[in-house]
Design a protein around this motif. Structure first.
Motif, PDB file in Angstrom:
ATOM      1  N   GLY A 124     -45.441  35.876  58.862  1.00  0.00           N
ATOM      2  CA  GLY A 124     -46.616  35.930  57.994  1.00  0.00           C
ATOM      3  C   GLY A 124     -46.596  34.906  56.875  1.00  0.00           C
ATOM      4  N   TYR A 125     -45.659  33.948  56.937  1.00  0.00           N
ATOM      5  CA  TYR A 125     -45.568  32.892  55.926  1.00  0.00           C
ATOM      6  C   TYR A 125     -46.194  31.599  56.458  1.00  0.00           C
ATOM      7  N   LEU A 126     -46.434  30.651  55.561  1.00  0.00           N
ATOM      8  CA  LEU A 126     -46.947  29.338  55.939  1.00  0.00           C
ATOM      9  C   LEU A 126     -46.182  28.253  55.176  1.00  0.00           C
ATOM     10  N   PRO A 127     -45.954  27.091  55.814  1.00  0.00           N
ATOM     11  CA  PRO A 127     -45.257  25.997  55.129  1.00  0.00           C
ATOM     12  C   PRO A 127     -46.232  25.162  54.303  1.00  0.00           C
ATOM     13  N   ILE A 128     -45.924  24.932  53.049  1.00  0.00           N
ATOM     14  CA  ILE A 128     -46.816  24.144  52.195  1.00  0.00           C
ATOM     15  C   ILE A 128     -46.050  23.078  51.418  1.00  0.00           C
ATOM     16  N   VAL A 129     -46.781  22.054  51.029  1.00  0.00           N
ATOM     17  CA  VAL A 129     -46.324  21.136  49.984  1.00  0.00           C
ATOM     18  C   VAL A 129     -47.405  21.146  48.921  1.00  0.00           C
ATOM     19  N   LYS A 130     -47.048  20.855  47.703  1.00  0.00           N
ATOM     20  CA  LYS A 130     -48.015  20.855  46.602  1.00  0.00           C
ATOM     21  C   LYS A 130     -48.375  19.415  46.241  1.00  0.00           C
ATOM     22  N   ILE A 131     -49.678  19.187  46.107  1.00  0.00           N
ATOM     23  CA  ILE A 131     -50.166  17.853  45.793  1.00  0.00           C
ATOM     24  C   ILE A 131     -49.702  17.437  44.397  1.00  0.00           C
ATOM     25  N   ARG A 132     -49.675  16.149  44.149  1.00  0.00           N
ATOM     26  CA  ARG A 132     -49.272  15.649  42.830  1.00  0.00           C
ATOM     27  C   ARG A 132     -50.159  16.228  41.728  1.00  0.00           C
ATOM     28  N   LYS A 133     -49.568  16.488  40.580  1.00  0.00           N
ATOM     29  CA  LYS A 133     -50.305  17.032  39.442  1.00  0.00           C
ATOM     30  C   LYS A 133     -51.481  16.133  39.052  1.00  0.00           C
ATOM     31  N   SER A 134     -51.301  14.825  39.241  1.00  0.00           N
ATOM     32  CA  SER A 134     -52.347  13.881  38.850  1.00  0.00           C
ATOM     33  C   SER A 134     -53.585  13.982  39.740  1.00  0.00           C
ATOM     34  N   GLN A 135     -53.477  14.708  40.866  1.00  0.00           N
ATOM     35  CA  GLN A 135     -54.579  14.803  41.813  1.00  0.00           C
ATOM     36  C   GLN A 135     -55.231  16.183  41.819  1.00  0.00           C
ATOM     37  N   GLU A 136     -55.010  16.981  40.783  1.00  0.00           N
ATOM     38  CA  GLU A 136     -55.475  18.360  40.806  1.00  0.00           C
ATOM     39  C   GLU A 136     -56.901  18.566  40.307  1.00  0.00           C
ATOM     40  N   GLY A 137     -57.558  17.528  39.789  1.00  0.00           N
ATOM     41  CA  GLY A 137     -58.967  17.666  39.402  1.00  0.00           C
ATOM     42  C   GLY A 137     -59.827  17.851  40.650  1.00  0.00           C
ATOM     43  N   LEU A 138     -60.981  18.524  40.515  1.00  0.00           N
ATOM     44  CA  LEU A 138     -61.819  18.815  41.682  1.00  0.00           C
ATOM     45  C   LEU A 138     -62.188  17.554  42.445  1.00  0.00           C
ATOM     46  N   ASN A 139     -62.658  16.519  41.748  1.00  0.00           N
ATOM     47  CA  ASN A 139     -63.043  15.288  42.429  1.00  0.00           C
ATOM     48  C   ASN A 139     -61.865  14.666  43.161  1.00  0.00           C
ATOM     49  N   ASP A 140     -60.692  14.709  42.541  1.00  0.00           N
ATOM     50  CA  ASP A 140     -59.494  14.156  43.171  1.00  0.00           C
ATOM     51  C   ASP A 140     -59.115  14.954  44.413  1.00  0.00           C
ATOM     52  N   ARG A 141     -59.276  16.284  44.332  1.00  0.00           N
ATOM     53  CA  ARG A 141     -58.952  17.142  45.482  1.00  0.00           C
ATOM     54  C   ARG A 141     -59.898  16.863  46.642  1.00  0.00           C
ATOM     55  N   VAL A 142     -61.181  16.752  46.328  1.00  0.00           N
ATOM     56  CA  VAL A 142     -62.172  16.444  47.371  1.00  0.00           C
ATOM     57  C   VAL A 142     -61.839  15.109  48.022  1.00  0.00           C
ATOM     58  N   ALA A 143     -61.551  14.104  47.186  1.00  0.00           N
ATOM     59  CA  ALA A 143     -61.222  12.777  47.709  1.00  0.00           C
ATOM     60  C   ALA A 143     -59.967  12.832  48.572  1.00  0.00           C
ATOM     61  N   ALA A 144     -58.961  13.594  48.145  1.00  0.00           N
ATOM     62  CA  ALA A 144     -57.718  13.712  48.917  1.00  0.00           C
ATOM     63  C   ALA A 144     -57.978  14.357  50.271  1.00  0.00           C
ATOM     64  N   THR A 145     -58.801  15.409  50.295  1.00  0.00           N
ATOM     65  CA  THR A 145     -59.136  16.075  51.560  1.00  0.00           C
ATOM     66  C   THR A 145     -59.816  15.103  52.512  1.00  0.00           C
ATOM     67  N   ILE A 146     -60.770  14.341  51.999  1.00  0.00           N
ATOM     68  CA  ILE A 146     -61.508  13.405  52.846  1.00  0.00           C
ATOM     69  C   ILE A 146     -60.602  12.283  53.335  1.00  0.00           C
ATOM     70  N   ARG A 147     -59.723  11.783  52.470  1.00  0.00           N
ATOM     71  CA  ARG A 147     -58.803  10.725  52.899  1.00  0.00           C
ATOM     72  C   ARG A 147     -57.918  11.213  54.048  1.00  0.00           C
ATOM     73  N   HIS A 148     -57.421  12.449  53.938  1.00  0.00           N
ATOM     74  CA  HIS A 148     -56.603  12.993  55.027  1.00  0.00           C
ATOM     75  C   HIS A 148     -57.418  13.074  56.324  1.00  0.00           C
ATOM     76  N   ASN A 149     -58.653  13.570  56.227  1.00  0.00           N
ATOM     77  CA  ASN A 149     -59.493  13.700  57.414  1.00  0.00           C
ATOM     78  C   ASN A 149     -59.804  12.344  58.033  1.00  0.00           C
ATOM     79  N   ARG A 150     -60.194  11.393  57.198  1.00  0.00           N
ATOM     80  CA  ARG A 150     -60.579  10.073  57.701  1.00  0.00           C
ATOM     81  C   ARG A 150     -59.396   9.335  58.292  1.00  0.00           C
ATOM     82  N   ALA A 151     -58.202   9.574  57.752  1.00  0.00           N
ATOM     83  CA  ALA A 151     -57.009   8.938  58.300  1.00  0.00           C
ATOM     84  C   ALA A 151     -56.772   9.380  59.745  1.00  0.00           C
TER      85      ALA A 151
END
Length: 224
Positions: A124-151
């Motif tokens: 019932g557990y999941l493996p995670i990593v935590k994104i850099r603190k500098s990327q925790e703003g909403l716009n940064d999170r959205v951009a990070a999600t899209i970059r991962h998808n587009r890659a």
């Protein structure tokens, strides 16, 4: 130096022996703590993948801005991959006060929660990593999600256009959107137009591009 290394090695063995006697929840918690402490002194502290920890599935929550969609056959292939090969990629996340929010890995998150055999195997557990603190703003999170998808070459066009419109509302320029999302300016303009909210894009850059396109259409019509 050799003696020092031997002491560290012996200490690690002692710690592992202590951990092996704990129950499952305590064992996972203590291993996570050790990983996080080692990460603090790691030369790779700026790389999220340097510290993969395991957390309970209900602690991991989906975001509401992922434009990625996976067809049923691909979802089944992902399930089969995780079932046969195990989790080879962690879920990228950030803390949100009540748990962690998925930045990338929404479907890996789903498989771990919805596939009974896999859920049982990983307790019932999941493996995670935590994104850099500098990327925790909403716009940064959205951009990070899209970059991962587009890659990976996977993103939903209508979802992307909605996100571009939202970023425009947040006063992101076309140039900034293109830079952060890995798009050229033509793609940013096309996605802007899809929303049909032309009033959002009345800036000079957009107007010039619109007028240029209209001029080209007139030339094409005359040629016909």
């Amino acid at each position: 130096m050799l003696l020092h290394k031997m002491k560290i090695s012996e200490l690690i063995k002692q710690i592992c022996e202590e951990i092996s006697s704990l129950d499952l929840g305590q064992k996972i918690d203590e291993i996570n703590k050790i990983k996080e402490e080692i990460h603090k002194v790691s030369p790779f502290i700026d790389e999220p993948v340097d510290c993969v920890i395991w957390v309970k599935g209900d602690y991991v929550q989906a975001n509401d801005y992922n434009p990625n969609s996976v067809a049923p056959p691909e979802m089944e292939l992902l399930r089969l991959s995780i079932e046969n090969d195990g989790y080879t990629q962690p879920i990228v996340s950030m803390e949100n006060g009540i748990g962690v929010e998925v930045i990338d890995g929404f479907h890996r998150n789903r498989v771990g929660k919805e596939c009974e055999a896999i859920q049982k195997r990983i307790y019932g557990y999941l493996p995670i990593v935590k994104i850099r603190k500098s990327q925790e703003g909403l716009n940064d999170r959205v951009a990070a999600t899209i970059r991962h998808n587009r890659a990976r070459g996977k993103h939903n066009v209508s979802g992307m256009s909605d996100i571009v419109a939202d970023l425009k509302k947040r006063n992101w320029s076309n140039k900034k959107i293109g830079k952060e999302l890995g798009m050229d300016q033509d793609e940013v303009l096309r996605l802007s137009q899809i929303t049909g909210l032309t009033e959002l894009f009345s800036d000079k850059e957009f107007s010039m591009a619109w007028e240029a396109e209209e001029a080209l259409d007139e030339v094409r019509n005359e040629e016909i």
